[in-house]
Design a protein around this motif. Sequence first.
Motif, PDB file in Angstrom:
ATOM      1  N   UNK A  23      -5.488 -16.876 -53.755  1.00  0.00           N
ATOM      2  CA  UNK A  23      -4.282 -16.138 -53.352  1.00  0.00           C
ATOM      3  C   UNK A  23      -3.009 -16.855 -53.797  1.00  0.00           C
ATOM      4  N   UNK A  24      -3.104 -18.153 -53.964  1.00  0.00           N
ATOM      5  CA  UNK A  24      -1.959 -18.950 -54.397  1.00  0.00           C
ATOM      6  C   UNK A  24      -1.988 -19.240 -55.900  1.00  0.00           C
ATOM      7  N   UNK A  25      -2.786 -18.448 -56.618  1.00  0.00           N
ATOM      8  CA  UNK A  25      -2.903 -18.544 -58.078  1.00  0.00           C
ATOM      9  C   UNK A  25      -3.348 -19.922 -58.537  1.00  0.00           C
ATOM     10  N   UNK A  26      -4.211 -20.537 -57.737  1.00  0.00           N
ATOM     11  CA  UNK A  26      -4.811 -21.810 -58.103  1.00  0.00           C
ATOM     12  C   UNK A  26      -6.271 -21.507 -58.396  1.00  0.00           C
ATOM     13  N   UNK A  27      -6.606 -21.468 -59.660  1.00  0.00           N
ATOM     14  CA  UNK A  27      -7.947 -21.090 -60.088  1.00  0.00           C
ATOM     15  C   UNK A  27      -8.461 -22.125 -61.089  1.00  0.00           C
ATOM     16  N   UNK A  28      -9.671 -21.950 -61.501  1.00  0.00           N
ATOM     17  CA  UNK A  28     -10.223 -22.831 -62.520  1.00  0.00           C
ATOM     18  C   UNK A  28     -10.879 -24.076 -61.967  1.00  0.00           C
ATOM     19  N   UNK A  29     -11.308 -24.033 -60.724  1.00  0.00           N
ATOM     20  CA  UNK A  29     -11.977 -25.187 -60.122  1.00  0.00           C
ATOM     21  C   UNK A  29     -13.466 -25.155 -60.445  1.00  0.00           C
ATOM     22  N   UNK A  30     -14.082 -26.320 -60.389  1.00  0.00           N
ATOM     23  CA  UNK A  30     -15.524 -26.462 -60.536  1.00  0.00           C
ATOM     24  C   UNK A  30     -16.081 -27.000 -59.230  1.00  0.00           C
ATOM     25  N   UNK A  31     -17.191 -26.424 -58.774  1.00  0.00           N
ATOM     26  CA  UNK A  31     -17.822 -26.849 -57.524  1.00  0.00           C
ATOM     27  C   UNK A  31     -19.176 -27.459 -57.817  1.00  0.00           C
ATOM     28  N   UNK A  32     -19.450 -28.554 -57.154  1.00  0.00           N
ATOM     29  CA  UNK A  32     -20.741 -29.231 -57.274  1.00  0.00           C
ATOM     30  C   UNK A  32     -21.318 -29.462 -55.892  1.00  0.00           C
ATOM     31  N   UNK A  33     -22.622 -29.302 -55.762  1.00  0.00           N
ATOM     32  CA  UNK A  33     -23.282 -29.730 -54.532  1.00  0.00           C
ATOM     33  C   UNK A  33     -23.342 -31.244 -54.577  1.00  0.00           C
ATOM     34  N   UNK A  34     -23.050 -31.884 -53.460  1.00  0.00           N
ATOM     35  CA  UNK A  34     -23.036 -33.344 -53.444  1.00  0.00           C
ATOM     36  C   UNK A  34     -23.591 -33.868 -52.129  1.00  0.00           C
ATOM     37  N   UNK A  35     -23.873 -35.145 -52.128  1.00  0.00           N
ATOM     38  CA  UNK A  35     -24.442 -35.796 -50.958  1.00  0.00           C
ATOM     39  C   UNK A  35     -23.803 -37.162 -50.840  1.00  0.00           C
TER      40      UNK A  35
END
Length: 114
Positions: A23-35
Motif C-alpha cells: 500500500x505504501x508502494x514498497x515492493x520488490x522484497x524477497x522472503x526466505x524461510x529461516x531458523x
Amino acid sequence: MQAVFIVLNKIECIEEMLEQLGKNKITGATLLESKGMAHQLSEVSDLSFMVSLRMLLDPGHKESRTIFMVAEDDKVPVISKIVNDVTGGLDKPDTGILFTVPVSYAEGLVKNND
C-alpha cells in the motif's frame, strides 16, 4: 539506497506486513524461510545449558521469515513504522529485528513511480 533486512519471528504478521508495504508502494522484497541459531543447535545432540534453557522458555518459536529488499533512504522510516505497527513493536521479545546496510551499487532494480 539501503538493503533492508527484516528477520520476523512473529510470522503470523507476514501477510499484513506485506500488504501494508504494498500500500505504501514498497515492493520488490524477497522472503526466505529461516531458523534461528538456537533452534538449529537444539537439533544437535551436544547442547549447551543456555541453548537448552532458551528452548524451555520459548518452545513455540520454531521458524522465522527473513525479508530483504533494496529501498531508497527515505523509505526506511516508512518500512520501520510499518514493521513496528504490524508486529506491536520490535522492542518486544521474540518479535524480530530490522537493520539496513548501505548499497553503493545495484543493477536490475525497477523504480516505482510514486
